[in-house]
Design an enzyme around this catalytic site. Structure first.
Site, PDB file in Angstrom:
ATOM      1  N   GLU A 190       0.854  -1.178   0.000  1.00  0.00           N
ATOM      2  CA  GLU A 190       0.000   0.000   0.000  1.00  0.00           C
ATOM      3  C   GLU A 190       0.891   1.229   0.000  1.00  0.00           C
ATOM      4  O   GLU A 190       1.931   1.266   0.634  1.00  0.00           O
ATOM      5  CB  GLU A 190      -0.884   0.015   1.253  1.00  0.00           C
ATOM      6  CG  GLU A 190      -1.732   1.255   1.377  1.00  0.00           C
ATOM      7  CD  GLU A 190      -2.547   1.296   2.664  1.00  0.00           C
ATOM      8  OE1 GLU A 190      -3.423   2.165   2.761  1.00  0.00           O
ATOM      9  OE2 GLU A 190      -2.288   0.485   3.569  1.00  0.00           O
ATOM     10  N   ASN A 221       0.377   5.448   0.431  1.00  0.00           N
ATOM     11  CA  ASN A 221      -0.541   6.536   0.711  1.00  0.00           C
ATOM     12  C   ASN A 221       0.174   7.846   0.414  1.00  0.00           C
ATOM     13  O   ASN A 221       1.042   8.271   1.169  1.00  0.00           O
ATOM     14  CB  ASN A 221      -0.976   6.459   2.183  1.00  0.00           C
ATOM     15  CG  ASN A 221      -2.162   7.327   2.450  1.00  0.00           C
ATOM     16  OD1 ASN A 221      -2.489   8.208   1.674  1.00  0.00           O
ATOM     17  ND2 ASN A 221      -2.817   7.076   3.568  1.00  0.00           N
TER      18      ASN A 221
END
Length: 140
Positions: A6, A8
């Protein structure tokens, strides 16, 4: 090779805490990078935090209804300020808010009204200032 599960890339809601303990304006740095400028700091500058910061989120929620969002006219909004005694020691209160007295709190947005951040030389100082700031915050 490196792989990310992930990533961000947005500014975190807690960024004022990082700004308080590093002295770096993260929004300014992001805008500079977006404009093609190089970062003006290095990892070492970010790795040496100073003091303590605490964040509280201020929500338009009704505890008597299981903390469901609460809508309506914001008839009173008095944000806390940094007491002069705290300012003399380098401590401060920061309020990041998108509302003011007279605004209508609707159903179409997140019920978070503000972020309240306190900064002090140590955890106790930051927490004491937060307790006082929450006591001084008036929202109706």
């Amino acid at each position: 090779d490196f792989y990310f599960l992930e990533m961000n890339t947005r500014l975190q809601v807690e960024h004022p805490v990082t700004e308080a303990v590093t002295g770096v304006d993260l929004v300014e740095q992001m805008l500079r990078v977006a404009a093609g400028e190089a970062l003006t700091l290095d990892q070492q500058q970010m790795a040496e935090p100073r003091g303590w910061a605490v964040e509280s989120r201020i929500y338009a929620e009704d505890p008597s209804r299981g903390y469901l969002p609460s809508t309506g006219l914001l008839t009173t909004c008095r944000e806390p300020a940094t007491p002069s005694v705290a300012a003399a020691t380098g401590s401060y209160v920061r309020v990041d808010s998108g509302v003011e007295q007279g605004n209508e709190i609707g159903i179409h947005y997140d019920p978070m009204l503000a972020k309240l951040v306190t900064y002090g030389k140590d955890r106790d100082a930051a927490m004491e200032l937060m307790r006082d700031a929450l006591d001084d915050y008036v929202i109706r």
